[in-house]
Design a protein around this motif. Structure first.
Motif: not given
Length: 403
Positions: A54, A157, A64, A66, A57-59, A94-95, A380-382
């Motif tokens: 990812n 990140r 995604s 996001d 986001g959730e890709s 994403g996250g 956060q995404d993984n």
């Protein structure tokens, strides 16, 4: 053919959605108070699809959306020597970032000395960090060479730790027939009061608090006549302390990061060649057995070429490499010590992209990434590193509008 078939249907859907979202927008910048007050803004929406892992986001196996940037900035020249500037920004990634509105920068710029040969002054407030060629304008998609900046240098990140700081900056500019030389030195407090900052360092969110010492930031930038050449050197130091929470398995520790970045760019009439190389010294100490002491020297670099084959069209090719430890480039020593994937310590990314300026205010972009390694992915995404895949593909689309 296999990779193409996995991307064809999502890519078509993404492209149609992006084009329809912005196709009717037009606007101009606002110049008020006789031109002394200027107001500008931008909005960008990105879409991401990956074959594995990812990103933003959730890709993984889906689209995604996001990745979004919305900003409004203003500058007001009170008197010839004093200018106020500020920007409100919403950044969704994403996250790692929830898109909440914040003050991205807000400063007073006092030009203490000025002549035809140069100027010098002082900036106070929330300052954009001088970090390589692109960090000061990284949120404005029109100023980036691609949808995302090279992740070996400009990590998404850890964006919040390096994008801006609260403090002061001294600067001096010297103009000559062969070009201009700019020197700046800033001292500011990075923004560490976020969950994203803690996760970027610990790969989790412990209950304690991060505290930052004033971070020095030095940059030297030479620009050749007509902006044909750009050469830069950046040195930054982050020195962070951790104060444990009430129930915390981590002890009071210290994290130090010292990146040195060497940048170069050549601009011709239709093409540009850009490269940056970074050495990052990291030191972790005092956190206890759950986050052992470590010292490493990271290495990052990229080389990119862009070609403007028509007034509104540009293509890009880039190779981007990141190694968390240049003495353990393949991550095998790290994997043996931690039982985590070796490929989480590096990432090598081949990128090709295309840009279409529909109008001066409206831009469309598309990119394809072929990646070996997961070194720049966000926890956060993984959240489970053992589900990551070493080799993965990514397609991205972006629509951006400015006024």
């Amino acid at each position: 053919m296999y990779v193409f078939s996995r991307f064809a249907r999502p890519s078509l859907r993404i492209g149609l959605l992006v084009a329809s979202f912005f196709s009717t927008l037009t606007a101009d910048a606002f110049d008020l108070a006789g031109g002394d007050l200027k107001v500008h803004g931008f909005v960008s929406q990105g879409l991401v699809h990956t074959t594995d892992n990812n990103f933003l986001g959730e890709s993984d196996g889906q689209v995604s959306h996001d990745f979004r940037e919305i900003g409004v900035n203003a500058s007001w020249r009170l008197v010839p020597d004093i200018q106020l500037s500020a920007e409100l920004l919403s950044h969704r990634a994403g996250g790692t970032d929830d898109g909440s509105v914040r003050l991205d920068y807000g400063l007073v710029d006092w030009t203490a000395l000025s002549s035809e040969h140069g100027r010098a002054g002082l900036r106070l407030g929330r300052l954009k960090t001088a970090y390589g060629l692109y960090n000061k304008t990284r949120d404005v998609a029109f100023t980036r060479p691609s949808i995302i900046l090279p992740q070996s240098i400009y990590f998404e990140r850890t964006r919040n730790l390096t994008v801006s700081a609260d403090g002061a900056e001294l600067y001096a500019e010297r103009y000559g027939e062969t070009g201009s030389l700019t020197a700046s030195f800033a001292l500011g407090e990075p923004k560490t009061q976020t969950e994203a900052a803690k996760v970027a360092l610990f790969l989790s969110s412990p209950p304690g608090e991060l505290e930052a010492r004033l971070a020095p930031d030095l940059q030297l930038l030479y620009e050749g006549a007509g902006n044909r050449y750009r050469l830069a050197f950046t040195a930054l130091q982050l020195d962070l302390s951790y104060r444990p929470g009430t129930v915390d398995r981590l002890r009071a520790g210290r994290f130090k990061l010292t990146p040195l970045i060497f940048s170069g760019q050549y601009n011709a009439e239709r093409w540009s060649l850009t490269g940056e190389y970074a050495i990052r010294r990291t030191s972790v100490s005092g956190f206890g057995p759950y986050f052992p002491d470590s010292h490493a020297v990271g290495q990052s670099y990229y080389l990119q070429a862009s070609y403007r084959f028509a007034p509104q069209w540009e293509v890009l090719l880039r190779y981007d490499a990141f190694y968390a430890d240049m003495h353990d480039r393949d991550g095998k020593a790290f994997a043996a010590a931690t039982r985590q994937p070796a490929f989480s310590r590096f990432a090598r990314d081949w990128t090709t992209g295309i840009r279409f300026d529909v109008t001066p205010e409206f831009m469309l972009r598309a990119e394809y990434h072929r990646v070996n390694g997961t070194g720049f992915l966000a926890a956060q995404d993984n959240p489970d590193v053992h589900t990551l895949r070493r080799r993965w593909d990514m397609v991205m689309f972006l629509a951006s509008f400015r006024f």
